[in-house]
Design an enzyme around this catalytic site. Structure first.
Site: not given
Ligand SMILES: C[S@@+](CC[C@H](N)C(=O)[O-])C[C@H]1O[C@@H](n2cnc3c(N)ncnc32)[C@H](O)[C@@H]1O
Length: 226
Positions: A88, A115, A137, A141, A173, A205
C-alpha cells in the site's frame, strides 16, 4: 505519477512512492512504532527475504492496494499457512492496518509501503501463490485509462511471479474496469480465466460498500497460472 504522490528513496530496487496525504500525529506514531515490527524489507531475493524475516515456511500471497487492510487481516486469519504481504502507498491506511495487526497479534501479515507494480516486478519467477487486488483505483475517465494498475505489463509481471496453479484475483465495482482487465489479461497466455465468473468468499471492503451504495454491480475475476 499522480499529482498527489511524492517519491521517496529507492529501497532494494523498489521505489517507496508515497501518496501525499494528511497522516495524523497518532497515525505517524503508529507507523514509527509498528512498522519496524511488521514491515517486509524489499532487499534481497523476494519473496525469500520475506519468508526468512517472518520465519514462515508456507506460501506467500500478495494483497495489493489494501486500504485499511481489513480484508487482508481476514485473509490471513482464514489462511494461516499463507504469509500475506500487504502492499500500500497510502500511509493513513497502512497505519490503521498496523494498529489492528498489533491488537490482533496476527503473525502471518507483513506490510510494504511501496509501489505494487514495481514490487511485483522484483519477485523471483514462480514464487508467489496468489496476488489479489480488491477494488483498484478505477480511473473511470477515458483520458485516465492508462493509469489503471491492470494493464498488459501488470498481467505479464503477475504471470511471471505466480507459481504454476497460483491465482490472480481482482474485484471491481466498475463494469468498464472488469472489461478492461479481461482484455488486458487475455493477452497473457500464462494466465487462464476461471469460468464461470462468481463471487469470491471475502469480506465486503470499504470501497466496495461505497460502490454498492452507488448502485454499482460487483465483479470478481480470477485467473489461474498455467
Ligand atoms: C480504491 S482503493 C481500495 C482499497 C481497498 N482495497 C478497498 O477495497 O477498500 C485503492 C487502493 O490502492 C492503493 N494503490 C493505488 N496504486 C497503488 C500502487 N501502485 N501500489 C500500491 N498501492 C496502490 C491506493 O492507495 C488505495 O488505498
Amino acid at each position: 505519477m499522480n499529482a498527489d504522490e511524492t517519491q521517496a528513496p529507492t529501497v532494494g530496487g523498489v521505489r517507496t512512492t508515497r501518496r501525499r496525504s494528511r497522516t495524523s500525529p497518532a497515525k505517524e506514531s503508529a507507523l514509527r512504532d509498528l512498522l519496524p515490527r511488521f514491515a517486509a524489507s524489499t532487499a534481497g531475493p523476494l519473496p525469500a527475504t520475506w519468508l526468512e524475516e517472518a520465519r514462515h515456511d508456507g506460501p506467500v500471497a500478495l494483497d495489493v492496494g489494501v486500504g485499511d487492510g481489513a480484508a487482508t487481516r481476514a485473509w490471513a486469519r482464514a489462511r494461516p499457512e499463507l504469509l500475506v504481504v500487504a502492499v500500500e502507498l497510502h500511509r493513513p491506511g497502512l497505519a490503521k492496518l498496523l494498529v489492528a495487526l498489533d491488537e490482533e497479534a496476527l503473525g502471518n501479515v507483513r506490510v510494504v509501503e511501496a509501489d505494487a507494480v514495481e514490487l511485483l516486478a522484483r519477485c523471483e519467477p514462480a514464487t508467489v501463490a496468489a496476488i489479489r487486488l480488491l477494488f483498484p483505483d478505477p480511473w473511470p475517465k477515458r483520458r485516465h485509462v492508462a493509469r489503471r494498475m491492470v494493464d498488459r505489463s501488470f498481467a505479464a509481471a503477475a504471470a511471471s511471479a505466480l507459481a504454476p496453479g497460483g491465482e490472480l484475483h481482482l474485484a471491481t465495482d466498475w463494469d468498464d474496469y472488469a472489461e478492461h482487465a479481461r482484455t488486458m489479461v487475455a493477452a497473457e497466455p500464462r494466465l487462464a480465466p476461471e469460468r464461470p465468473e462468481r463471487r469470491i468468499d471475502r469480506p465486503v471492503t470499504a470501497y466496495e460498500a461505497r460502490g454498492m451504495a452507488a448502485g454499482r454491480a460487483i465483479t470478481d475475476l480470477v485467473w489461474r497460472r498455467r
